[in-house]
Structure formats: C-alpha cells, structure tokens
Motif scaffolding. Structure first.
Motif, PDB file in Angstrom:
ATOM      1  N   GLU A   4       0.829  -1.200   0.000  1.00 51.19           N
ATOM      2  CA  GLU A   4       0.000   0.000   0.000  1.00 51.19           C
ATOM      3  C   GLU A   4       0.861   1.247   0.000  1.00 51.19           C
ATOM      4  N   GLU A   5       1.965   1.224   0.782  1.00 51.50           N
ATOM      5  CA  GLU A   5       2.837   2.395   0.844  1.00 51.50           C
ATOM      6  C   GLU A   5       3.463   2.664  -0.521  1.00 51.50           C
ATOM      7  N   ARG A   6       3.908   1.607  -1.191  1.00 45.00           N
ATOM      8  CA  ARG A   6       4.520   1.795  -2.499  1.00 45.00           C
ATOM      9  C   ARG A   6       3.519   2.363  -3.492  1.00 45.00           C
ATOM     10  N   GLU A   7       2.250   1.934  -3.387  1.00 46.25           N
ATOM     11  CA  GLU A   7       1.232   2.429  -4.309  1.00 46.25           C
ATOM     12  C   GLU A   7       0.914   3.896  -4.045  1.00 46.25           C
ATOM     13  N   THR A   8       0.956   4.314  -2.783  1.00 45.97           N
ATOM     14  CA  THR A   8       0.595   5.682  -2.473  1.00 45.97           C
ATOM     15  C   THR A   8       1.771   6.632  -2.606  1.00 45.97           C
ATOM     16  N   MET A   9       2.983   6.116  -2.627  1.00 43.59           N
ATOM     17  CA  MET A   9       4.142   6.985  -2.697  1.00 43.59           C
ATOM     18  C   MET A   9       5.138   6.478  -3.745  1.00 43.59           C
ATOM     19  N   PRO A  10       5.016   6.972  -4.966  1.00 43.35           N
ATOM     20  CA  PRO A  10       5.946   6.534  -6.015  1.00 43.35           C
ATOM     21  C   PRO A  10       7.354   7.042  -5.748  1.00 43.35           C
ATOM     22  N   HIS A  11       8.301   6.378  -6.322  1.00 42.05           N
ATOM     23  CA  HIS A  11       9.697   6.787  -6.180  1.00 42.05           C
ATOM     24  C   HIS A  11       9.993   7.818  -7.267  1.00 42.05           C
ATOM     25  N   PHE A  12       9.843   9.085  -6.907  1.00 42.21           N
ATOM     26  CA  PHE A  12       9.948  10.160  -7.891  1.00 42.21           C
ATOM     27  C   PHE A  12      11.310  10.219  -8.580  1.00 42.21           C
ATOM     28  N   TYR A  69       9.186  15.195   0.986  1.00 39.57           N
ATOM     29  CA  TYR A  69       9.126  13.905   0.290  1.00 39.57           C
ATOM     30  C   TYR A  69      10.276  13.002   0.735  1.00 39.57           C
ATOM     31  N   ASP A  70      11.487  13.544   0.785  1.00 41.19           N
ATOM     32  CA  ASP A  70      12.648  12.756   1.205  1.00 41.19           C
ATOM     33  C   ASP A  70      12.483  12.256   2.637  1.00 41.19           C
ATOM     34  N   ALA A  71      11.959  13.106   3.515  1.00 36.19           N
ATOM     35  CA  ALA A  71      11.747  12.710   4.905  1.00 36.19           C
ATOM     36  C   ALA A  71      10.712  11.592   4.997  1.00 36.19           C
ATOM     37  N   GLN A  72       9.649  11.700   4.222  1.00 33.02           N
ATOM     38  CA  GLN A  72       8.603  10.675   4.232  1.00 33.02           C
ATOM     39  C   GLN A  72       9.149   9.346   3.719  1.00 33.02           C
ATOM     40  N   ARG A  73       9.952   9.379   2.665  1.00 31.28           N
ATOM     41  CA  ARG A  73      10.553   8.141   2.135  1.00 31.28           C
ATOM     42  C   ARG A  73      11.504   7.532   3.150  1.00 31.28           C
ATOM     43  N   ALA A  74      12.263   8.368   3.866  1.00 33.29           N
ATOM     44  CA  ALA A  74      13.201   7.861   4.871  1.00 33.29           C
ATOM     45  C   ALA A  74      12.442   7.160   6.000  1.00 33.29           C
ATOM     46  N   ARG A  75      11.328   7.741   6.433  1.00 32.45           N
ATOM     47  CA  ARG A  75      10.524   7.101   7.483  1.00 32.45           C
ATOM     48  C   ARG A  75      10.005   5.753   6.999  1.00 32.45           C
ATOM     49  N   GLY A  76       9.555   5.690   5.764  1.00 35.29           N
ATOM     50  CA  GLY A  76       9.067   4.427   5.207  1.00 35.29           C
ATOM     51  C   GLY A  76      10.169   3.387   5.121  1.00 35.29           C
ATOM     52  N   ALA A  77      11.364   3.807   4.752  1.00 33.30           N
ATOM     53  CA  ALA A  77      12.493   2.879   4.658  1.00 33.30           C
ATOM     54  C   ALA A  77      12.841   2.326   6.038  1.00 33.30           C
ATOM     55  N   ARG A  78      12.798   3.179   7.059  1.00 31.90           N
ATOM     56  CA  ARG A  78      13.100   2.709   8.419  1.00 31.90           C
ATOM     57  C   ARG A  78      12.051   1.694   8.872  1.00 31.90           C
ATOM     58  N   ARG A  79      10.772   1.942   8.559  1.00 31.57           N
ATOM     59  CA  ARG A  79       9.719   0.992   8.940  1.00 31.57           C
ATOM     60  C   ARG A  79       9.907  -0.343   8.228  1.00 31.57           C
ATOM     61  N   ARG A  80      10.236  -0.293   6.933  1.00 31.61           N
ATOM     62  CA  ARG A  80      10.451  -1.535   6.185  1.00 31.61           C
ATOM     63  C   ARG A  80      11.651  -2.292   6.724  1.00 31.61           C
ATOM     64  N   PHE A  81      12.722  -1.575   7.098  1.00 30.41           N
ATOM     65  CA  PHE A  81      13.903  -2.230   7.650  1.00 30.41           C
ATOM     66  C   PHE A  81      13.575  -2.893   8.981  1.00 30.41           C
ATOM     67  N   ALA A  82      12.831  -2.194   9.841  1.00 29.76           N
ATOM     68  CA  ALA A  82      12.467  -2.752  11.146  1.00 29.76           C
ATOM     69  C   ALA A  82      11.626  -4.015  10.968  1.00 29.76           C
ATOM     70  N   ALA A  83      10.692  -3.995  10.028  1.00 29.85           N
ATOM     71  CA  ALA A  83       9.857  -5.174   9.778  1.00 29.85           C
ATOM     72  C   ALA A  83      10.699  -6.331   9.248  1.00 29.85           C
ATOM     73  N   ALA A  84      11.630  -6.043   8.349  1.00 28.40           N
ATOM     74  CA  ALA A  84      12.496  -7.095   7.807  1.00 28.40           C
ATOM     75  C   ALA A  84      13.390  -7.663   8.898  1.00 28.40           C
ATOM     76  N   ALA A  85      13.917  -6.816   9.768  1.00 24.07           N
ATOM     77  CA  ALA A  85      14.778  -7.276  10.861  1.00 24.07           C
ATOM     78  C   ALA A  85      14.004  -8.187  11.811  1.00 24.07           C
ATOM     79  N   ALA A  86      12.760  -7.831  12.098  1.00 26.56           N
ATOM     80  CA  ALA A  86      11.934  -8.663  12.975  1.00 26.56           C
ATOM     81  C   ALA A  86      11.671 -10.027  12.335  1.00 26.56           C
ATOM     82  N   THR A  87      11.397 -10.040  11.044  1.00 26.26           N
ATOM     83  CA  THR A  87      11.166 -11.293  10.334  1.00 26.26           C
ATOM     84  C   THR A  87      12.417 -12.160  10.336  1.00 26.26           C
TER      85      THR A  87
END
Length: 109
Positions: A4-12, A69-87
């Motif tokens: 959902e995040e990728r769909e709502t926030m394209p990589h400009f 935009y850069d700040a929002q992408r950075a927050r998303g990257a941190r969330r994805r990293f945390a989820a991957a680390a937990a997995t």
C-alpha cells in the motif's frame, strides 16, 4: 502495508531516472526530456506517464516539497527495515530452535 505504501508513494527519482542527489537543473533537464517523449498531445504519448513525471517534477524541483518527500521516504524505509529485521530474527530463532531439537534427537537426548 509495504504494498500500500509503495502504491501511495511513487519513487519520484526513479520516475525521472535521476539520482537522489540530483540538483534542480538535473531534475528540470530530466523532466523536459521525458515530457517530450510521453506528452499526451504527441503521437505515442502516454497521459498517465506524463502525469507521473509531472508530479515527480513538481515535487522534486520545489525545495520544501522535496525535503518533505525525502523525509517521508526515509521514514518508510526505516519501517520496512524494522519489519524485515523482525522477520529475520524470528526466522533465525526458529532455525536455531529446530536445529537444537534435531541435534537432541540425533544424540538421543
């Protein structure tokens, strides 16, 4: 979710085909080049692609919008990293636990 995040926030930066450290002139040059090839008024133009590059340009060329935009992408990257680390952590624990159980069984414990 990640999808959902990728769909709502394209990589400009990817949309315009530029590096994340591209300066304003590089953003403008990339936009103009792409706009010439996909403008909907031209033969073979692609209206959706033109909208995508226009939005990317409008965001990246404006310093405050780009910073947000850069700040929002950075927050998303941190969330994805945390989820991957937990997995990975859970997977490691399961693997080690299974290995200990098998070793105990093999040793007759």
């Amino acid at each position: 979710s990640f999808t959902e995040e990728r769909e709502t926030m394209p990589h400009f930066y990817g949309v315009l085909g530029i590096a994340t450290d591209a300066d304003r002139a590089q953003v403008k040059t990339a936009f103009r080049k792409m706009a010439k090839s996909c403008h909907p008024d031209l033969r073979g133009g692609d209206e959706q692609r033109f909208k995508d590059i226009s939005l990317a340009y409008a965001t990246l060329v404006h310093p405050a919008r780009r910073a947000a935009y850069d700040a929002q992408r950075a927050r998303g990257a941190r969330r994805r990293f945390a989820a991957a680390a937990a997995t990975m952590s859970a997977s490691f624990a399961l693997t080690v636990g299974s290995g200990v159980a098998v070793a105990g069984w093999l040793l007759g414990a």
